[in-house]
Enzyme design. Structure first.
Site, mmCIF file in Angstrom:
data_model
loop_
_atom_site.group_PDB
_atom_site.id
_atom_site.type_symbol
_atom_site.label_atom_id
_atom_site.label_comp_id
_atom_site.label_asym_id
_atom_site.label_seq_id
_atom_site.Cartn_x
_atom_site.Cartn_y
_atom_site.Cartn_z
ATOM 1 N N GLY A 10 0.824 -1.215 0.000
ATOM 2 C CA GLY A 10 0.000 0.000 0.000
ATOM 3 C C GLY A 10 0.850 1.253 0.000
ATOM 4 C CB SER A 138 -6.112 0.652 14.109
ATOM 5 O OG SER A 138 -6.940 1.631 14.693
ATOM 6 C CE1 TYR A 164 -9.055 -0.367 9.396
ATOM 7 C CE2 TYR A 164 -9.543 0.560 11.554
ATOM 8 C CZ TYR A 164 -8.709 0.445 10.461
ATOM 9 O OH TYR A 164 -7.502 1.117 10.441
#
Ligand code: NAP
Length: 278
Positions: A10, A138, A164
């Site tokens: 990414g 995260s 997520y």
């Protein structure tokens, strides 16, 4: 001296782009693992101006195991070492969608693809030791429990935030499970997870228009500081299995520290990916 080789997934945008830039500024050869070669080429041309290192574009699509296999064979043909693997690519879809292989997209891209890639590249990383893996997770992992009964939302109602957060918990469970296995083998490969901060990127592109935007967003360059520290700092060279928020080491959630859950996720991932049990 041999030039160290890094792979950043990414890397065409957001935090990954800035991680790649930071590594190039250090003179590394950086493979930009991008799913879209057109977007990747735009980034490569921009990053070529960044510094001493060489930026090489290769296709990495974490939602397609066949493409990942192709990538790995091309990578192994071209490079004789891999010193640093940064699992940065990630998504936050709002609806339940599937990867090419039929996995729920969030778990597929954020956890199963990186698991598969790590498994395929680990022999080379062991040969290249000392080497490092950095997993961009995260702080939202703290909001999740991993639902082993229904990890892919086949039964329960899909919720983007829940999927997520669960995938980011999977990142920390994976980091700790892998670190234990590497340490036991004395492999010379470290793996750590990092929350980059709340960063102004395209990650929330599917958020509903009326959703409140988070405040005090970091720039992508600021978001890259924590991952770059884990990738490069000599002081952290031996550290493994840890969780950072930015540049500070923190304790991850109790769910992430659960060794049985780490091993259960390890076994589940290998089964789903049809990898032989260890
Ligand atoms: P971003 O700007 O949306 O970048 C995500 C990157 O992942 C893009 O390069 C994207 O490629 C790539 N990607 C998406 N699907 C892929 C696939 N199937 N295969 C390979 N690459 C794929 O988001 P970001 O904020 O920089 O996210 C980077 C990481 O930081 C993620 O792991 C995210 O969970 C984590 N993170 C971000 C924040 C934040 O506040 N931004 C906070 C905590 C954690 P395309 O350009 O082709 O879509």
């Amino acid at each position: 001296m041999t030039t160290p080789i890094a792979l950043v997934t990414g890397a065409n945008t957001g935090i990954g782009f800035e991680i790649a830039r930071g590594l190039l500024e250090r003179g590394m050869t950086v493979v930009l693992g991008c799913r879209d070669l057109k977007r990747g080429e735009v980034a490569r041309a921009e990053l070529a101006k960044a510094g001493k290192g060489e930026a090489v574009l290769m296709q990495v699509d974490l939602a397609n195991l066949n493409r990942l296999r192709n990538f790995v064979s091309k990578f192994l043909e071209r490079f004789e070492r891999l010193d640093l693997l940064v699992h940065n690519a990630g998504i936050w879809p709002r609806t339940r969608r599937k990867t090419e292989d039929g996995f729920e997209l969030t778990l597929g891209v954020n956890h199963l693809g990186p698991f598969f890639l790590t498994d395929a590249l680990l022999p080379l990383m062991k040969k290249s030791a000392p080497s490092r893996i950095v997993v961009v997770t995260s702080s939202m992992h703290t909001e999740a429990e991993f639902d082993f009964e229904d990890p892919q939302f086949k039964v329960r109602q899909h919720h983007g935030g829940t999927a997520y957060a669960q995938s980011k918990l999977a990142n920390v469970l994976f980091t700790r499970g892998l670190a234990r296995r590497l340490e036991a083998k004395g492999a010379g490969v470290t793996v750590n997870a990092v929350h980059p901060g709340v960063v102004n990127t395209g990650l929330r592109r599917e958020a509903p228009p009326n959703a409140r935007a988070p405040k005090n967003l970091l720039s992508p360059r600021e978001g890259a500081v924590g991952p770059l520290q884990l990738a490069l700092s000599a002081d952290l060279a031996k550290l493994s299995g840890r969780y950072f928020e930015g540049t500070e080491q923190k304790t991850p959630s109790p769910a992430a520290l659960d060794v049985a859950a780490q091993d259960r996720l390890w076994a589940l991932s290998r089964t789903l990916l049809k990898l032989p049990p260890e």
